[in-house]
Write a protein that holds these residues in place. Structure first.
Motif, PDB file in Angstrom:
ATOM      1  N   GLN A   1       0.829  -1.200   0.000  1.00 49.57           N
ATOM      2  CA  GLN A   1       0.000   0.000   0.000  1.00 49.57           C
ATOM      3  C   GLN A   1       0.865   1.251   0.000  1.00 49.57           C
ATOM      4  O   GLN A   1       2.061   1.217   0.271  1.00 49.57           O
ATOM      5  N   ILE A   2       0.229   2.409  -0.273  1.00 53.42           N
ATOM      6  CA  ILE A   2       0.908   3.700  -0.230  1.00 53.42           C
ATOM      7  C   ILE A   2       0.306   4.513   0.898  1.00 53.42           C
ATOM      8  O   ILE A   2      -0.914   4.657   0.999  1.00 53.42           O
ATOM      9  N   ASN A   3       1.148   5.026   1.775  1.00 51.12           N
ATOM     10  CA  ASN A   3       0.707   5.917   2.829  1.00 51.12           C
ATOM     11  C   ASN A   3       0.586   7.318   2.225  1.00 51.12           C
ATOM     12  O   ASN A   3       1.563   8.009   1.989  1.00 51.12           O
ATOM     13  N   PHE A   4      -0.653   7.754   1.992  1.00 51.66           N
ATOM     14  CA  PHE A   4      -0.866   9.019   1.303  1.00 51.66           C
ATOM     15  C   PHE A   4      -0.608  10.233   2.203  1.00 51.66           C
ATOM     16  O   PHE A   4      -0.563  11.358   1.737  1.00 51.66           O
ATOM     17  N   LEU A   5      -0.435  10.005   3.499  1.00 53.84           N
ATOM     18  CA  LEU A   5      -0.191  11.135   4.392  1.00 53.84           C
ATOM     19  C   LEU A   5       1.246  11.636   4.282  1.00 53.84           C
ATOM     20  O   LEU A   5       1.492  12.824   4.185  1.00 53.84           O
ATOM     21  N   ASP A   6       2.208  10.722   4.312  1.00 54.29           N
ATOM     22  CA  ASP A   6       3.594  11.170   4.228  1.00 54.29           C
ATOM     23  C   ASP A   6       4.244  10.829   2.889  1.00 54.29           C
ATOM     24  O   ASP A   6       5.448  10.986   2.724  1.00 54.29           O
ATOM     25  N   LYS A   7       3.425  10.335   1.942  1.00 53.40           N
ATOM     26  CA  LYS A   7       3.879  10.074   0.567  1.00 53.40           C
ATOM     27  C   LYS A   7       4.953   9.003   0.485  1.00 53.40           C
ATOM     28  O   LYS A   7       5.689   8.925  -0.490  1.00 53.40           O
ATOM     29  N   THR A   8       5.076   8.173   1.505  1.00 56.43           N
ATOM     30  CA  THR A   8       6.064   7.100   1.467  1.00 56.43           C
ATOM     31  C   THR A   8       5.357   5.762   1.333  1.00 56.43           C
ATOM     32  O   THR A   8       4.232   5.590   1.792  1.00 56.43           O
ATOM     33  N   LYS A   9       6.041   4.848   0.721  1.00 55.47           N
ATOM     34  CA  LYS A   9       5.472   3.519   0.558  1.00 55.47           C
ATOM     35  C   LYS A   9       5.732   2.694   1.817  1.00 55.47           C
ATOM     36  O   LYS A   9       6.793   2.776   2.421  1.00 55.47           O
ATOM     37  N   SER A  10       4.741   1.897   2.203  1.00 52.68           N
ATOM     38  CA  SER A  10       4.914   1.018   3.362  1.00 52.68           C
ATOM     39  C   SER A  10       4.165  -0.277   3.124  1.00 52.68           C
ATOM     40  O   SER A  10       3.051  -0.267   2.620  1.00 52.68           O
ATOM     41  N   THR A  11       4.798  -1.365   3.474  1.00 50.45           N
ATOM     42  CA  THR A  11       4.148  -2.658   3.333  1.00 50.45           C
ATOM     43  C   THR A  11       3.255  -2.903   4.533  1.00 50.45           C
ATOM     44  O   THR A  11       3.724  -2.929   5.668  1.00 50.45           O
ATOM     45  N   THR A  12       1.976  -3.047   4.310  1.00 44.39           N
ATOM     46  CA  THR A  12       1.054  -3.221   5.419  1.00 44.39           C
ATOM     47  C   THR A  12       1.212  -4.603   6.029  1.00 44.39           C
ATOM     48  O   THR A  12       1.538  -5.572   5.355  1.00 44.39           O
ATOM     49  N   THR A  13       0.995  -4.674   7.335  1.00 47.26           N
ATOM     50  CA  THR A  13       0.949  -5.960   7.997  1.00 47.26           C
ATOM     51  C   THR A  13      -0.483  -6.475   7.962  1.00 47.26           C
ATOM     52  O   THR A  13      -1.414  -5.756   7.614  1.00 47.26           O
ATOM     53  N   LEU A  14      -0.661  -7.721   8.355  1.00 51.17           N
ATOM     54  CA  LEU A  14      -1.984  -8.314   8.358  1.00 51.17           C
ATOM     55  C   LEU A  14      -2.739  -7.903   9.615  1.00 51.17           C
ATOM     56  O   LEU A  14      -2.165  -7.441  10.591  1.00 51.17           O
ATOM     57  N   ASN A  15      -4.039  -8.083   9.587  1.00 49.16           N
ATOM     58  CA  ASN A  15      -4.876  -7.736  10.730  1.00 49.16           C
ATOM     59  C   ASN A  15      -4.683  -8.732  11.866  1.00 49.16           C
ATOM     60  O   ASN A  15      -4.303  -9.887  11.651  1.00 49.16           O
ATOM     61  N   CYS A  16      -5.014  -8.280  13.083  1.00 47.71           N
ATOM     62  CA  CYS A  16      -4.856  -9.145  14.254  1.00 47.71           C
ATOM     63  C   CYS A  16      -6.003  -8.929  15.237  1.00 47.71           C
ATOM     64  O   CYS A  16      -5.986  -7.961  16.001  1.00 47.71           O
ATOM     65  N   PRO A  17      -7.003  -9.816  15.260  1.00 45.49           N
ATOM     66  CA  PRO A  17      -8.057  -9.749  16.283  1.00 45.49           C
ATOM     67  C   PRO A  17      -7.651 -10.572  17.509  1.00 45.49           C
ATOM     68  O   PRO A  17      -8.070 -11.712  17.666  1.00 45.49           O
ATOM     69  N   SER A  18      -6.828  -9.992  18.376  1.00 48.43           N
ATOM     70  CA  SER A  18      -6.298 -10.746  19.510  1.00 48.43           C
ATOM     71  C   SER A  18      -7.238 -10.753  20.714  1.00 48.43           C
ATOM     72  O   SER A  18      -7.060 -11.561  21.626  1.00 48.43           O
ATOM     73  N   GLY A  19      -8.215  -9.861  20.727  1.00 45.88           N
ATOM     74  CA  GLY A  19      -9.180  -9.877  21.815  1.00 45.88           C
ATOM     75  C   GLY A  19     -10.296 -10.873  21.560  1.00 45.88           C
ATOM     76  O   GLY A  19     -10.678 -11.126  20.409  1.00 45.88           O
ATOM     77  N   SER A  20     -10.823 -11.475  22.602  1.00 43.34           N
ATOM     78  CA  SER A  20     -11.920 -12.423  22.432  1.00 43.34           C
ATOM     79  C   SER A  20     -13.159 -11.698  21.907  1.00 43.34           C
ATOM     80  O   SER A  20     -13.520 -10.631  22.393  1.00 43.34           O
ATOM     81  N   GLY A  21     -13.773 -12.291  20.878  1.00 41.30           N
ATOM     82  CA  GLY A  21     -14.933 -11.673  20.268  1.00 41.30           C
ATOM     83  C   GLY A  21     -14.602 -10.470  19.401  1.00 41.30           C
ATOM     84  O   GLY A  21     -15.470  -9.664  19.076  1.00 41.30           O
ATOM     85  N   ALA A  22     -13.330 -10.336  18.994  1.00 42.14           N
ATOM     86  CA  ALA A  22     -12.884  -9.186  18.213  1.00 42.14           C
ATOM     87  C   ALA A  22     -13.092  -9.408  16.722  1.00 42.14           C
ATOM     88  O   ALA A  22     -13.151 -10.541  16.237  1.00 42.14           O
ATOM     89  N   VAL A  23     -13.163  -8.281  15.983  1.00 42.57           N
ATOM     90  CA  VAL A  23     -13.371  -8.306  14.533  1.00 42.57           C
ATOM     91  C   VAL A  23     -12.401  -7.322  13.891  1.00 42.57           C
ATOM     92  O   VAL A  23     -12.245  -6.192  14.369  1.00 42.57           O
TER      93      VAL A  23
END
Length: 313
Positions: free
Chosen positions: A115-137
């Motif tokens: 993805q591209i971070n449009f705020l600081d105009k630099t490219k960054s590889t996004t990490t995956l999502n993490c629902p670590s809390g019980s019942g999290a989405v």
């Protein structure tokens, strides 16, 4: 002529003939019954063999095509049965995040992408999502929902850390107060009980039940306080509000500043409607507009604020 047999011999001969005939009849009947039983046994044997063959075929079919609650339609899509499904542990759609300690009864959609971070105009590889809390989405990219029942519904690098906290979207927002929420914008924080930030940039909702609607660098620190917009405004009094403008502060109880620049409503139920460097310091005091106006009220205190947004006596 032959001599007739004596009567006793005739009796014995007759008895022998009768006995032989009876034995022959019994033998015939036994042979008939034996043949019937053999026929029945053969029929039973065929039935057993037929049932055995059917069982083998059924087992073969079961092994080759296990039971599934899904049916493939004509377009090649798998369609679920019309029934409720229960997943006690959770569901992850897409890629698994091996760095995530998944909670119980969670739902996550992950896509590994550049993805591209449009705020600081630099490219960054996004990490995956993490629902670590019980019942999290978690949806979106690089989001974390660590609180019990917390949710991040979109955006990138957002966090929902409080119990039942939520972030709807935006970039790098954090909701870590109990049932707090950040709806959008970037770098916003909702840190207290039931606090909320709707959008904008670098806004903070630090008071209980406080809220910031938009703008940038705004702070709602009083209980049940609100900043609607503008820049660098603060609602520090309980039940206070700043509607807009720049570097305004409502520090009194139930005080308000509607707009303008560097205005202060410090008195009890005081208000400043607009203008520049105005102060309403006394109880029930108000300043409508103008510049360097001050209403001190009964306390006789003289207050003013300089352009650096500092309060001087």
């Amino acid at each position: 002529l032959p001599l007739p047999l004596p009567l006793p011999l005739l009796a014995v001969a007759a008895a022998s003939l009768i006995g032989f005939g009876t034995q022959t009849l019994r033998t015939t009947r036994l042979e008939s019954r034996t043949a019937s039983l053999e026929t029945t046994a053969a029929a039973l044997q065929r039935t057993v063999e037929d049932l055995s063959e059917r069982i083998r075929e059924r087992r073969s079919l079961t092994e080759e095509v296990p039971f599934t609650p899904f049916t493939k339609d004509s377009s090649g899509w798998w369609v679920a049965d019309s029934a409720m499904f229960r997943f006690p542990q959770g569901i992850v759609i897409g890629d698994r995040n091996f760095d995530c300690d998944y909670g119980t009864a969670v739902l996550s959609v992950n896509v590994r992408d550049h993805q591209i971070n449009f705020l600081d105009k630099t490219k960054s590889t996004t990490t995956l999502n993490c629902p670590s809390g019980s019942g999290a989405v978690t949806f979106g990219a690089g989001n974390v929902a660590s609180g019990f029942g917390a949710s991040v519904l979109g955006g990138q690098k957002n966090r929902a850390e409080g119990v039942t906290a939520s972030s709807s979207g935006g970039f790098r927002n954090t909701a870590f107060g109990f049932s707090s929420s950040v709806s959008g914008g970037a770098d916003n924080y909702a840190s207290e009980l039931y606090s909320a930030v709707s959008g904008g940039h670098y806004n903070r909702a630090r008071g209980k039940y406080s809220s910031v609607t938009g703008g940038c660098f705004n702070l709602a620190s009083g209980e049940s306080s609100n900043v609607s917009g503008g820049k660098s405004n603060e609602a520090s009094g309980d039940i206070s509000s700043v509607t807009g403008g720049q570097e305004n502060e409502a520090s009194g109880y139930i005080s308000s500043v509607t707009g303008g620049n560097v205005n202060l409503a410090a008195g009890y139920i005081s208000s400043v409607t607009g203008g520049n460097v105005n102060a309403a310091a006394g109880e029930y005091s108000s300043v409508t507009s103008g510049e360097y106006s001050k209403v001190n009220g009964a306390n006789g205190t003289r207050l003013r604020r300089n352009l650096d947004n500092e309060l001087l006596a």
